[in-house]
Design a protein around this motif. Structure first.
Motif, PDB file in Angstrom:
ATOM      1  N   GLY A   6       0.808  -1.208   0.000  1.00 58.25           N
ATOM      2  CA  GLY A   6       0.000   0.000   0.000  1.00 58.25           C
ATOM      3  C   GLY A   6       0.845   1.264   0.000  1.00 58.25           C
ATOM      4  O   GLY A   6       1.966   1.284  -0.517  1.00 58.25           O
ATOM      5  N   ALA A   7       0.324   2.299   0.614  1.00 55.88           N
ATOM      6  CA  ALA A   7       1.024   3.584   0.665  1.00 55.88           C
ATOM      7  C   ALA A   7       2.340   3.447   1.418  1.00 55.88           C
ATOM      8  O   ALA A   7       2.471   2.637   2.346  1.00 55.88           O
ATOM      9  CB  ALA A   7       0.138   4.633   1.335  1.00 55.88           C
ATOM     10  N   VAL A  55       3.084  13.160  -4.337  1.00 56.51           N
ATOM     11  CA  VAL A  55       1.739  12.722  -3.971  1.00 56.51           C
ATOM     12  C   VAL A  55       1.773  11.429  -3.161  1.00 56.51           C
ATOM     13  O   VAL A  55       0.880  11.175  -2.347  1.00 56.51           O
ATOM     14  CB  VAL A  55       0.863  12.553  -5.235  1.00 56.51           C
ATOM     15  CG1 VAL A  55       1.356  11.392  -6.103  1.00 56.51           C
ATOM     16  CG2 VAL A  55      -0.590  12.370  -4.868  1.00 56.51           C
ATOM     17  N   ARG A  56       2.821  10.616  -3.318  1.00 57.01           N
ATOM     18  CA  ARG A  56       2.924   9.379  -2.540  1.00 57.01           C
ATOM     19  C   ARG A  56       3.120   9.691  -1.064  1.00 57.01           C
ATOM     20  O   ARG A  56       2.563   9.016  -0.189  1.00 57.01           O
ATOM     21  CB  ARG A  56       4.065   8.515  -3.069  1.00 57.01           C
ATOM     22  CG  ARG A  56       3.834   7.980  -4.476  1.00 57.01           C
ATOM     23  CD  ARG A  56       5.064   7.350  -5.050  1.00 57.01           C
ATOM     24  NE  ARG A  56       6.141   8.331  -5.224  1.00 57.01           N
ATOM     25  CZ  ARG A  56       7.327   8.043  -5.764  1.00 57.01           C
ATOM     26  NH1 ARG A  56       7.596   6.809  -6.170  1.00 57.01           N
ATOM     27  NH2 ARG A  56       8.250   8.990  -5.903  1.00 57.01           N
ATOM     28  N   VAL A  62       5.249  14.241  11.637  1.00 53.23           N
ATOM     29  CA  VAL A  62       5.287  13.382  10.447  1.00 53.23           C
ATOM     30  C   VAL A  62       4.120  13.712   9.526  1.00 53.23           C
ATOM     31  O   VAL A  62       4.284  13.830   8.305  1.00 53.23           O
ATOM     32  CB  VAL A  62       5.259  11.893  10.859  1.00 53.23           C
ATOM     33  CG1 VAL A  62       5.038  11.007   9.638  1.00 53.23           C
ATOM     34  CG2 VAL A  62       6.552  11.513  11.575  1.00 53.23           C
ATOM     35  N   ARG A  63       2.930  13.863  10.100  1.00 50.53           N
ATOM     36  CA  ARG A  63       1.752  14.223   9.297  1.00 50.53           C
ATOM     37  C   ARG A  63       1.987  15.521   8.532  1.00 50.53           C
ATOM     38  O   ARG A  63       1.727  15.613   7.336  1.00 50.53           O
ATOM     39  CB  ARG A  63       0.517  14.373  10.194  1.00 50.53           C
ATOM     40  CG  ARG A  63      -0.340  13.148  10.304  1.00 50.53           C
ATOM     41  CD  ARG A  63      -1.722  13.466  10.851  1.00 50.53           C
ATOM     42  NE  ARG A  63      -1.731  14.392  11.963  1.00 50.53           N
ATOM     43  CZ  ARG A  63      -1.532  14.054  13.232  1.00 50.53           C
ATOM     44  NH1 ARG A  63      -1.329  12.800  13.554  1.00 50.53           N
ATOM     45  NH2 ARG A  63      -1.551  14.962  14.179  1.00 50.53           N
ATOM     46  N   ASP A  64       2.490  16.529   9.247  1.00 52.94           N
ATOM     47  CA  ASP A  64       2.698  17.832   8.623  1.00 52.94           C
ATOM     48  C   ASP A  64       3.801  17.761   7.566  1.00 52.94           C
ATOM     49  O   ASP A  64       3.689  18.367   6.491  1.00 52.94           O
ATOM     50  CB  ASP A  64       3.064  18.876   9.680  1.00 52.94           C
ATOM     51  CG  ASP A  64       1.917  19.169  10.642  1.00 52.94           C
ATOM     52  OD1 ASP A  64       0.762  18.815  10.304  1.00 52.94           O
ATOM     53  OD2 ASP A  64       2.174  19.727  11.726  1.00 52.94           O
ATOM     54  N   GLY A  65       4.862  17.036   7.880  1.00 57.00           N
ATOM     55  CA  GLY A  65       5.975  16.935   6.939  1.00 57.00           C
ATOM     56  C   GLY A  65       5.564  16.252   5.646  1.00 57.00           C
ATOM     57  O   GLY A  65       5.942  16.698   4.550  1.00 57.00           O
ATOM     58  N   LEU A  66       4.790  15.185   5.761  1.00 55.09           N
ATOM     59  CA  LEU A  66       4.338  14.476   4.563  1.00 55.09           C
ATOM     60  C   LEU A  66       3.312  15.295   3.777  1.00 55.09           C
ATOM     61  O   LEU A  66       3.309  15.288   2.545  1.00 55.09           O
ATOM     62  CB  LEU A  66       3.741  13.116   4.948  1.00 55.09           C
ATOM     63  CG  LEU A  66       4.732  12.105   5.537  1.00 55.09           C
ATOM     64  CD1 LEU A  66       3.999  10.842   5.980  1.00 55.09           C
ATOM     65  CD2 LEU A  66       5.827  11.761   4.530  1.00 55.09           C
TER      66      LEU A  66
END
Length: 212
Positions: free
Chosen positions: A80-81, A197-198, A187-191
């Motif tokens: 998956g992702a 887009v991945r 991590v959420r903010d960095g991604l």
């Protein structure tokens, strides 16, 4: 697949959902020619067997189907992702610097022994279902019946179908659950800020709130 408890995914409906969302799987077997792998689109029939059954086909020229016919246990990988996680994402980097890079990802591994078939009617139903699934979002979906019947008959002679009941399922969501809530938010903010887009896709799966 090495799966620490914090990253384990055991919920069958969620495992099925991840399988359904993976368009191309990897089928791995071991036989007389050693390890063989093929990249295949598969159909999941959730209600067939305790864990569901996978349906697909291989080219008759591909020797891997003989491994299935001979009873080799198969491993099917649904990747998956995934995304690289930079230490720069963690607030902990500024606090003490004791951070290293890692990789976050979602994956499901399915194990089972397949039934192989060459019955033309059954193969036609399989390839029709696969086609309908992947053509479904097109404005004018192509159907197997759009091709000449004698041409399709010839193509069916060149493939071997299989049904693989999933005897074991191992799911893994490595989404920074072993980090602090602040690091997970980083991590959420960095991604989310990535131009890839991945990365953005994987970031949407990072849990909110307190780490597990």
């Amino acid at each position: 697949m090495y799966t620490p408890r914090a990253f384990a995914l055991d919920d069958l409906p969620e495992l099925h959902q991840l399988i359904q969302h993976t368009r191309l799987a990897q089928l791995v077997t071991f036989g007389e020619q050693g390890l063989l792998a093929s990249h295949l689109p598969l159909l999941l029939h959730p209600s067939e067997g305790p864990n569901g059954t996978l349906h697909g086909h291989l080219a008759k020229a591909n020797p891997q189907w003989r491994d299935l016919q001979n009873g080799s246990e198969a491993l099917v990988i649904f990747a998956g992702a995934e995304a690289y996680i930079s230490p720069a994402f963690y607030p902990a980097k500024a606090e003490h610097g004791k951070v290293v890079p890692t990789w976050n990802y979602i994956a499901v591994h399915a194990y089972g022994t397949a039934e192989v078939f060459t019955d033309a009617e059954r193969l036609l139903a399989l390839v029709s279902a696969l086609t309908d699934r992947h053509e479904g979002n097109r404005a004018e979906p192509w159907k197997v019946s759009d091709a000449p019947a004698d041409y399709i008959d010839g193509m069916l002679k060149a493939i071997v179908g299989f049904a693989l009941p999933m005897e074991r399922l191992i799911g893994k969501r490595k989404l920074s659950q072993n980090r602090s809530p602040a690091d997970m938010a980083g991590v959420r903010d960095g991604l989310a800020a990535s131009v890839d887009v991945r990365d953005q896709t994987l970031g949407q799966f990072i849990p909110q709130g307190v780490a597990e």
